[in-house]
Design an enzyme around this catalytic site. Sequence first.
Site, mmCIF file in Angstrom:
data_model
loop_
_atom_site.group_PDB
_atom_site.id
_atom_site.type_symbol
_atom_site.label_atom_id
_atom_site.label_comp_id
_atom_site.label_asym_id
_atom_site.label_seq_id
_atom_site.Cartn_x
_atom_site.Cartn_y
_atom_site.Cartn_z
ATOM 1 N N CYS A 169 -0.954 -7.640 -0.173
ATOM 2 C CA CYS A 169 -1.010 -6.557 0.716
ATOM 3 C C CYS A 169 0.281 -6.420 1.401
ATOM 4 C CB CYS A 169 -2.350 -6.253 1.675
ATOM 5 S SG CYS A 169 -3.710 -6.673 1.021
ATOM 6 N N ASP A 186 0.828 -1.152 0.026
ATOM 7 C CA ASP A 186 0.061 -0.074 -0.135
ATOM 8 C C ASP A 186 0.894 1.234 0.110
ATOM 9 O OD1 ASP A 186 -2.137 -1.552 -0.132
ATOM 10 O OD2 ASP A 186 -2.841 -1.439 2.111
ATOM 11 N N HIS A 239 -9.696 -1.911 -2.030
ATOM 12 C CA HIS A 239 -8.542 -2.270 -3.024
ATOM 13 C C HIS A 239 -8.915 -3.160 -4.190
ATOM 14 C CE1 HIS A 239 -5.650 -0.463 0.251
ATOM 15 N NE2 HIS A 239 -6.530 0.132 -0.011
ATOM 16 N N ASP A 261 -7.069 -5.310 -5.278
ATOM 17 C CA ASP A 261 -6.175 -6.566 -5.157
ATOM 18 C C ASP A 261 -7.086 -7.460 -4.189
ATOM 19 O OD1 ASP A 261 -5.696 -5.337 -2.442
ATOM 20 O OD2 ASP A 261 -3.455 -5.802 -2.758
#
Lengths: 655, 655
Positions: A637, A340, A461, A463
């Site tokens: 992440c 991030d 997000h 992802d």
Amino acid sequence: MPQNRTLTVDYGRTTDVLYVVGTQLTINLYRTALPSAKFFSVVCSDNVENNLSHITWPWWFDNYLPLKDDSVLLLSMSSASKEQGDGKVKIQLFDDKRKLMASAELLLTAIEISLDVDADRDGVVEKNNPNKASWKWGPEGHGAILLVNCDSDSGKRPDNEKTYVGTEEDLKDMSQMVLRTAGPKELPKGHTLKLHMSAHEAEAAQVFTKKQNGDYSLILASGKLSRGFSKYTKEMTFYVSGLKFADNDFSGLVRIHISLLQPGTPETPIFTDTVQFKMAPWIMTPNVQAPLKVFVCSSADSSSDNANFIDGMKKLVQKVGCELQIITREVNRGDRWIQDEMEFGYIQAPHKSFPVIFDSPRDRDLDNFPYNELMGPDFGYVTFKPPRDEVNSLESFGNLEVSPPVTVRGKSYPLGRIVIGGAFPFKTDGRNMSSATRNFLRAQVVQEPIVLFSDWLAVGHVDEFLSFVPAKDRKGFRLLLASPHAAYKLLQGLQETGHGQAKFFEDVPDVKVTVDELLTNETLHDENDYYQRCIDWNRDRLKNELDLDEDDIVDIPVLYKSAEFKTGKAAVSFYPDTVNMIVLGKNLGIAKPFGPKVDGKCVVEKEVVRLLEPLGLMCNFIDDFTFYHLNLGDVHCGSNVRRKAFNFKWWEMEM
Amino acid sequence: MPQNRTLTVDYGRTTDVLYVVGTQLTINLYRTALPSAKFFSVVCSDNVENNLSHITWPWWFDNYLPLKDDSVLLLSMSSASKEQGDGKVKIQLFDDKRKLMASAELLLTAIEISLDVDADRDGVVEKNNPNKASWKWGPEGHGAILLVNCDSDSGKRPDNEKTYVGTEEDLKDMSQMVLRTAGPKELPKGHTLKLHMSAHEAEAAQVFTKKQNGDYSLILASGKLSRGFSKYTKEMTFYVSGLKFADNDFSGLVRIHISLLQPGTPETPIFTDTVQFKMAPWIMTPNVQAPLKVFVCSSADSSSDNANFIDGMKKLVQKVGCELQIITREVNRGDRWIQDEMEFGYIQAPHKSFPVIFDSPRDRDLDNFPYNELMGPDFGYVTFKPPRDEVNSLESFGNLEVSPPVTVRGKSYPLGRIVIGGAFPFKTDGRNMSSATRNFLRAQVVQEPIVLFSDWLAVGHVDEFLSFVPAKDRKGFRLLLASPHAAYKLLQGLQETGHGQAKFFEDVPDVKVTVDELLTNETLHDENDYYQRCIDWNRDRLKNELDLDEDDIVDIPVLYKSAEFKTGKAAVSFYPDTVNMIVLGKNLGIAKPFGPKVDGKCVVEKEVVRLLEPLGLMCNFIDDFTFYHLNLGDVHCGSNVRRKAFNFKWWEMEM
């Protein structure tokens, strides 16, 4: 087309004229002639080419040409003078009785001036490229390229914040520009060569040159828009340093001009040559690009512990054969979300390329890592500071991904397309990336962004529900999409085959849930129907924007659940998110799902393997449960990857 | 390409599905089937078209198709439903012994949704134009057009500053947008149609619709970015009102979307239709366009007097047969420079066109005239407020002209090119128009501006040294350029023929100067050589940028002199500037030069007539000496003309 210059004849005088090879002098003979003059003649030295407009017959056989108001003489010279004034022109005027009334002599000094750049994009500055002042995309295109000089070859700051050349190495990040001249050693008295650029463009590039003492001096920059030279050498080399990326208010184009000025108040330009550069865009690298280095954070000396995770990553990286950097607790200060914090990309020009880290405006405890630990010689850095109230969780770069190369209904994206998440366009109170970040991404042009709907997720997000993996067939990749329905189907299968009592989370410290319990939870089922619809909306959008078929997509079983936050309810993954993976070549680092077991084997793992290994991929399950999953993130992440740049050169894109 | 929508089958249920004609539903049959299901069958009502991917043989003869993970069903309907749920689909699942396990029923309600605009540019909104979401220039182009609603159909403010419809007439300045729907009367429960646009684009356009009570309500605007409709009628008409012209930070493109939303938190769009408009540019009219109305200021009740000038203008206008408006002293408050205060232009869409006055930021005593006296019904108004320190004399619109239509090396400018004056680009301390004005002019795109060098003049306006006049031959016009050398030649001719004692300014209250005196003044001659060089630089630039030959240019005798100002020395015209003229068709209103006389006739007048009348023009000399010339301006500075718009439609330009 040659530059034209209107010149006046001063009868009764000898006039020195500075002429630039490649231009044309236009002389109206009538304009300053005495009104009673009726005929004229012109004689030139061999090195001066001339032509009279409006006279088609061979005028030079007749010394007495009728003088009319359209008697215009055109002069040019094809090469530089050896001496001052060696191009001679004599013009004589005669009255109606052909008696000489006045004569004028012009002494032309021809010089060659060319401001040169690498407009043919071969890494070398060529001479006087006819296309040097314009830009054309494509393999047959042209136009010089600038890099944003955002690495730090010396000291602690990026070079684009410096107004000096810190080290000779830094010159290699700049684009060379050469002023080539030929002709007599000195310019005629009072004449100046002036290098100049506009205030707007000087915000985007600055120009250095080498001084006689070997130092470099800044000669064009903001607040320093022109620089005169009364003397010149045959070749003067300049170094153009890019300062900022294309954005909403900057097209990326930078022009620099050289003007030859005649004395006067103000000085008048008698010739201008222009070159143009385009700022290289920041380019992201998709999962299909080979990994160079993996980054993870260590929790060592923290109360909780990620030793399992680090071990798993070490093994994976060793298998792949790339580098691993473990960011120590001292540096990460407890912030584990290295995905991030930043996004790796690169910039490229024919003469140079280097990686550039885009530092997310999220600014948590890893904030200083990209600037302090990554930026350095040939490693660039870029960031933005959007207004605080515009920065939310969607600004983190788990929400910034890029697809592999695609062709969409005839339009080719050889560098893929950026994928970011946000709210639906009509949701004015939804969360989105800041406009600063979105404008920057859009302005890079070569990886035109697609905005998905990710605001349904607590963290929000992309992802969390998608990943791209390489594949040996079809388009060379697959889009993996999280699928609650695929997860339900898997669990129903377990129940059907008598394994309803198998439990989630047997080996980890979390509430155990049997398959039967889970399947009877109607709220959870309804929620997952809704999450599936959200993902399906994104599926339809991706199919359209990347021109994908159903067969290009693989549904990976992932379940979400609704969790309560200060801001309301939102989705988080129920078990470790098997789409939130790290992709290193054919090896995938996937969050160990800790799903129900049959014969001692996790059925979720088994299903993921069944779906992915036929594509030539290898699934490596890594335990990220306590340190990552329970804190709302998984393997992707908690990691980041620097990858190989594309072989494809961005300027060869067809736009 | 049809919009795709991924749909989930809920086995064991009957599901109502809202379907939009022209889209395609994609159903993965396997995804929610029980794992033990091995075969399936599909039966549809006649109005539902279906196709199974991956099955090439005529599957419909076999009721038992093998269920695989790529069993995908595609559904579509070709017209709107007559009743809710009249498109029926039954899907059955069977186990490995072909025993029925579960079935799902889909009840499809097909509706037609189309957001429509005048994308084919014929003034009428057509139905579902495939090009309605894009813009293409040229006669074969497409794309709808918006007008900046900058006239004032009611009240005192321009309509683009109002958030209401003041009068029905105002609707004609807006572009119609029609939402057409077909299908059962009501949307299924919870479904909404939502009209929406982005915050950035809502700054440039707002949308009204008619309420049932006959009033109009604002439904999309800044801070009001979406509007839902739970009910719809067959045709809903919207009125889109343009708010601002294209500029540096606004491309001129405005998109509006209609989305069909499915209930949920948040609601999910299942269909989106988009239209796009382009804001019509502000277009100037060159001197070759027919005059409609002339504006001059009266000095009545002032100490000095311009009765001569007004008389001259009256006669001229009468001859031409257009209108004349004399702005009274009460309104002009002593400011005589109506040319500098404003520039007439127009905007055009297929459905409507009106004039728009561009009010210069100069803001002297005529400041209120354009807003108070010109703006009104179908007469628009635009202005900018650059920072005070950026506004200098070059911001006055005597420095804003436009060429007749030209073709420049293959690139056609059927509306001509704007011509403005400034300093040389490398002169960072020179005077220029404010960037606000330059950015606006450049952003209009259709009359790409050329920047000349006018900073050598005290007042600094291009109209002090150039004018365009119609001509019956060649390119249909001539560029007139002031020529100090032509003036000297004329005076030398007088001296040669024995008229050296003829005097300038015999009939006006100014210092008389003989031709002999003038010709012996070497300082004046040197100055005029320099001014000639400045004009020659502009000549070369205009030849290049407008692709002109020498024969397209006429040199008009004009002399300048250097005058002392607070800011230093700068050029003003020596005798009334004969290039600074008003052009009304073939009739030219030219400043009476009061030059030396031969046989009682002014030789400057005679020469101007000799040069211009062969082109089919008529020269009308008007006395502007005391009130204008001695105050540094001439006929053009003291007048303004509204002209006929071009027949050529700007959207047919090839870009």
